[in-house]
Design a protein around this motif. Structure first.
Motif, mmCIF file in Angstrom:
data_model
loop_
_atom_site.group_PDB
_atom_site.id
_atom_site.type_symbol
_atom_site.label_atom_id
_atom_site.label_comp_id
_atom_site.label_asym_id
_atom_site.label_seq_id
_atom_site.Cartn_x
_atom_site.Cartn_y
_atom_site.Cartn_z
ATOM 1 N N ARG A 80 -10.660 -1.764 4.823
ATOM 2 C CA ARG A 80 -11.220 -2.299 3.578
ATOM 3 C C ARG A 80 -10.855 -1.378 2.394
ATOM 4 O O ARG A 80 -10.401 -1.842 1.353
ATOM 5 C CB ARG A 80 -12.749 -2.432 3.714
ATOM 6 N N SER A 81 -11.037 -0.084 2.579
ATOM 7 C CA SER A 81 -10.725 0.870 1.495
ATOM 8 C C SER A 81 -9.243 0.810 1.146
ATOM 9 O O SER A 81 -8.859 0.905 -0.030
ATOM 10 C CB SER A 81 -11.072 2.298 1.920
ATOM 11 N N PHE A 82 -8.409 0.658 2.162
ATOM 12 C CA PHE A 82 -6.963 0.571 1.929
ATOM 13 C C PHE A 82 -6.634 -0.693 1.137
ATOM 14 O O PHE A 82 -5.909 -0.646 0.134
ATOM 15 C CB PHE A 82 -6.224 0.576 3.272
ATOM 16 N N ALA A 83 -7.194 -1.826 1.582
ATOM 17 C CA ALA A 83 -6.886 -3.111 0.932
ATOM 18 C C ALA A 83 -7.334 -3.101 -0.530
ATOM 19 O O ALA A 83 -6.640 -3.620 -1.404
ATOM 20 C CB ALA A 83 -7.550 -4.245 1.693
ATOM 21 N N GLN A 84 -8.492 -2.492 -0.799
ATOM 22 C CA GLN A 84 -8.978 -2.442 -2.186
ATOM 23 C C GLN A 84 -8.016 -1.667 -3.083
ATOM 24 O O GLN A 84 -7.812 -2.024 -4.229
ATOM 25 C CB GLN A 84 -10.352 -1.762 -2.241
ATOM 26 N N ARG A 85 -7.452 -0.613 -2.538
ATOM 27 C CA ARG A 85 -6.589 0.242 -3.366
ATOM 28 C C ARG A 85 -5.151 -0.263 -3.437
ATOM 29 O O ARG A 85 -4.472 -0.061 -4.430
ATOM 30 C CB ARG A 85 -6.587 1.668 -2.805
ATOM 31 N N PHE A 86 -4.700 -0.855 -2.347
ATOM 32 C CA PHE A 86 -3.266 -1.189 -2.269
ATOM 33 C C PHE A 86 -3.055 -2.672 -1.995
ATOM 34 O O PHE A 86 -2.216 -3.045 -1.180
ATOM 35 C CB PHE A 86 -2.599 -0.322 -1.184
ATOM 36 N N ALA A 87 -3.827 -3.515 -2.703
ATOM 37 C CA ALA A 87 -3.740 -4.964 -2.500
ATOM 38 C C ALA A 87 -2.297 -5.435 -2.673
ATOM 39 O O ALA A 87 -1.823 -6.306 -1.930
ATOM 40 C CB ALA A 87 -4.652 -5.677 -3.480
ATOM 41 N N ALA A 88 -1.570 -4.821 -3.623
ATOM 42 C CA ALA A 88 -0.210 -5.273 -3.914
ATOM 43 C C ALA A 88 0.729 -5.078 -2.721
ATOM 44 O O ALA A 88 1.758 -5.741 -2.609
ATOM 45 C CB ALA A 88 0.320 -4.515 -5.126
ATOM 46 N N LEU A 89 0.380 -4.169 -1.821
ATOM 47 C CA LEU A 89 1.246 -3.919 -0.664
ATOM 48 C C LEU A 89 1.115 -5.011 0.395
ATOM 49 O O LEU A 89 1.934 -5.103 1.308
ATOM 50 C CB LEU A 89 0.880 -2.575 -0.021
ATOM 51 N N GLY A 90 0.051 -5.809 0.286
ATOM 52 C CA GLY A 90 -0.184 -6.830 1.309
ATOM 53 C C GLY A 90 -0.664 -6.167 2.582
ATOM 54 O O GLY A 90 -1.211 -5.069 2.554
ATOM 55 N N SER A 91 -0.399 -6.817 3.703
ATOM 56 C CA SER A 91 -0.956 -6.273 4.944
ATOM 57 C C SER A 91 -0.006 -5.226 5.540
ATOM 58 O O SER A 91 1.158 -5.505 5.810
ATOM 59 C CB SER A 91 -1.217 -7.440 5.900
ATOM 60 N N VAL A 92 -0.506 -4.027 5.662
ATOM 61 C CA VAL A 92 0.256 -2.947 6.308
ATOM 62 C C VAL A 92 -0.618 -2.405 7.432
ATOM 63 O O VAL A 92 -1.739 -1.964 7.185
ATOM 64 C CB VAL A 92 0.574 -1.812 5.297
ATOM 65 N N ASP A 93 -0.110 -2.445 8.662
ATOM 66 C CA ASP A 93 -0.929 -1.992 9.800
ATOM 67 C C ASP A 93 -1.121 -0.481 9.780
ATOM 68 O O ASP A 93 -0.258 0.259 9.323
ATOM 69 C CB ASP A 93 -0.234 -2.335 11.121
ATOM 70 N N MET A 94 -2.248 -0.084 10.325
ATOM 71 C CA MET A 94 -2.479 1.340 10.564
ATOM 72 C C MET A 94 -1.882 1.677 11.939
ATOM 73 O O MET A 94 -2.220 1.035 12.936
ATOM 74 C CB MET A 94 -3.981 1.643 10.574
ATOM 75 N N GLN A 95 -1.000 2.677 11.966
ATOM 76 C CA GLN A 95 -0.384 3.029 13.256
ATOM 77 C C GLN A 95 -1.273 3.976 14.060
ATOM 78 O O GLN A 95 -1.298 3.906 15.286
ATOM 79 C CB GLN A 95 0.993 3.673 13.020
ATOM 80 N N TYR A 96 -1.960 4.858 13.353
ATOM 81 C CA TYR A 96 -2.811 5.841 14.049
ATOM 82 C C TYR A 96 -4.180 5.888 13.412
ATOM 83 O O TYR A 96 -4.301 5.875 12.183
ATOM 84 C CB TYR A 96 -2.204 7.247 13.960
ATOM 85 N N ARG A 97 -5.197 5.964 14.273
ATOM 86 C CA ARG A 97 -6.563 6.190 13.780
ATOM 87 C C ARG A 97 -7.181 7.296 14.625
ATOM 88 O O ARG A 97 -7.011 7.300 15.847
ATOM 89 C CB ARG A 97 -7.419 4.937 13.981
#
Ligand SMILES: Cc1cc2nc3c(=O)[nH]c(=O)nc-3n(C[C@H](O)[C@H](O)[C@H](O)COP(=O)(O)OP(=O)(O)OC[C@H]3O[C@@H](n4cnc5c(N)ncnc54)[C@H](O)[C@@H]3O)c2cc1C
Length: 441
Positions: A332-349
């Motif tokens: 959610r935090s990623f999408a809020q900041r980088f909406a323009a990037l569209g969907s980018v998967d997280m490789q590592y958590r």
């Protein structure tokens, strides 16, 4: 030993690096002049100081896991010089204490810089870059203003960035303003600790990985036992951060907290171009409960790393379910900041341990004859751990310095309330503060 370390999820930074040589666990009985338990910031700094000052002595470093896989390889890599009290509203505390803390953090950073130079580490591993506190809301901006006022009182330089400058740097218009301060270093944490460990290894310094210490006893000298080996030495430095409790020391006074990170897969050239901004930057949040963001470009390509959420876990462990739950907050935090990037998967958590004390003090000193502590870094282990390791080594070698005198004069960590109350109180406090962080999270 009551508990051994368990690190949740893969240490993403370390996965970006080439596979290390196979580990060399301790095998058989050996003797040494020094044993350092823990190969994080504190342990490596202690071993480095010993290797410089106790020339000719044989130093053994033991860690339960591979170097770079523990918390030292899991953090966001901000080696911060200024006050960084995570339990305060804007990191700051009382002026005199903050001046002393800044001086001490800078000592830790200077030691880290010496090690980076000694072992030829490049800018990707360690660079004196300064850092930005990013504000994503008017409340965050107010936090930054209050912090800036405090910095003025401390006589510290800073620069305020407006929204346009923040967009130029980050490529996103999520941030309203930023507070730049020049004294912090940025590290690729796994690259840094692995580089330091590689530089330390010599015929006098041995680092045994995958060698959890299962018993520590004094029989004249200290006897340190691992599953397949034993080291006997007159002096031992414990550099295990919150696991100091697992060795039976400072019970009821250390708070075990986890925080978490997610790292994207490598961005494609098209995504890099559409994001724009600088290729390398890092933001700590204006609200201590907010989201830290790093943009990196190097080994492993171009990536973004998000860190947020704190959980209180006195067992020193968290479940995979917990990690997955926090992952959703990261997305959610990623999408809020980088909406323009569209969907980018997280490789590592992943997650990792912090050790805090209620009164923001470390545990640096002699616990028993010949047994020293360099523990409890209060969430800023990159700088404070390095400081603690250096100071514990100096104490053990009979050296003196104003920083060591200050550390030894510090009060003990404040006692925690009984376990159920501490658990309830800390969990409610963290949830409330995180909710209050609003857009900063
Ligand atoms: C996601 C995340 C982000 C963070 N961001 C930052 C940041 O930007 N800046 C910052 O300053 N800090 C940050 N931190 C905190 C920082 O990582 C820690 O404070 C730091 O690692 C503590 O250093 P240390 O050397 O004291 O302990 P550690 O790094 O925890 O090292 C202690 C070592 O002791 C070993 N050990 C424990 N018990 C045993 C045993 N029985 N036998 C053998 N070995 C043992 C462990 O395996 C471990 O490797 C972050 C942490 C996390 C998880």
């Amino acid at each position: 030993m009551t508990r051994l370390p368990r690190d949740p999820g893969p240490a993403g930074w370390n996965r970006l690096l080439p596979d290390p040589d196979p580990p060399t666990p301790l095998d058989g009985k050996i003797t040494a002049d020094w044993v350092v338990i823990g190969a994080g910031f504190a342990g490596l700094a202690a071993a480095h100081r010993l290797s410089k000052e106790a020339r000719g002595d044989r130093i053994v470093v033991l860690d339960a896991v591979r170097v770079g896989d523990g918390p030292a390889g899991r953090n966001s890599g901000f080696m911060i010089d200024l006050p960084h009290d995570l339990t305060s509203g804007d990191y700051a505390g009382a002026l005199a204490a903050d001046l002393a803390q800044t001086q001490d953090n800078r000592r830790g950073i200077a030691h880290a810089q010496d090690m980076a130079q000694d072992y030829g580490l490049g800018d990707e591993a360690f660079v004196m870059s300064g850092k930005i506190n990013g504000a994503a809301s008017s409340k965050g901006h107010a936090h930054n203003q209050s912090f800036a006022k405090h910095l003025s009182a401390m006589g510290e330089p800073f620069e305020v960035f407006d929204a346009a400058r923040m967009r130029d740097i980050t490529g996103t218009d999520y941030y309203q303003s930023g507070l730049f301060t020049p004294g912090s270093a940025m590290i690729q944490p796994a690259m840094y600790v692995r580089g330091v460990a590689a530089g330390l290894r010599s015929n006098r310094v041995s680092i045994y990985e995958n060698s959890p210490v299962t018993a520590l006893e004094r029989r004249g000298d200290w006897v340190v036992t691992t599953p397949n080996g034993q080291v006997t030495a007159p002096r031992v430095i414990l550099a295990v951060n919150g696991h100091l409790n697992s060795f039976g020391y400072v019970p009821g006074r250390l708070m075990h907290v986890f925080t978490y990170a997610s790292m994207t897969r490598a961005l494609s050239p098209r995504e890099v171009a559409s994001l724009g901004g600088d290729r390398v930057w890092g933001l700590t949040p204006a609200d201590p409960m907010g989201t830290t963001v790093r943009r990196v470009s190097g080994v492993g390509g171009d990536r973004i790393i998000i860190r947020n959420r704190f959980t209180f876990d006195p067992s020193l462990e968290v479940s995979d379910t917990q990690l997955a739950r926090v992952g959703r907050d990261h997305d959610r935090s990623f999408a809020q900041r980088f909406a323009a990037l569209g969907s980018v998967d997280m490789q590592y958590r992943w997650g990792g341990r912090l050790c805090l004390s209620r009164n923001n003090v470390q545990v640096i000193g002699e616990l028993e004859k010949g047994l020293y502590s360099a523990c409890c870094q209060n969430g800023l282990g990159t700088a404070k751990g390095t400081l603690a390791g250096g100071l514990a080594a100096e104490l053990a070698m009979g050296m003196t310095s104003p920083a060591l005198a200050r550390a030894l004069a510090a009060v003990d960590p404040a006692r925690l309330p009984p376990a159920p109350i501490a658990q309830f109180g800390a969990t409610v406090y963290l949830k409330l503060q995180e909710r209050r962080a609003g857009r900063e999270l």
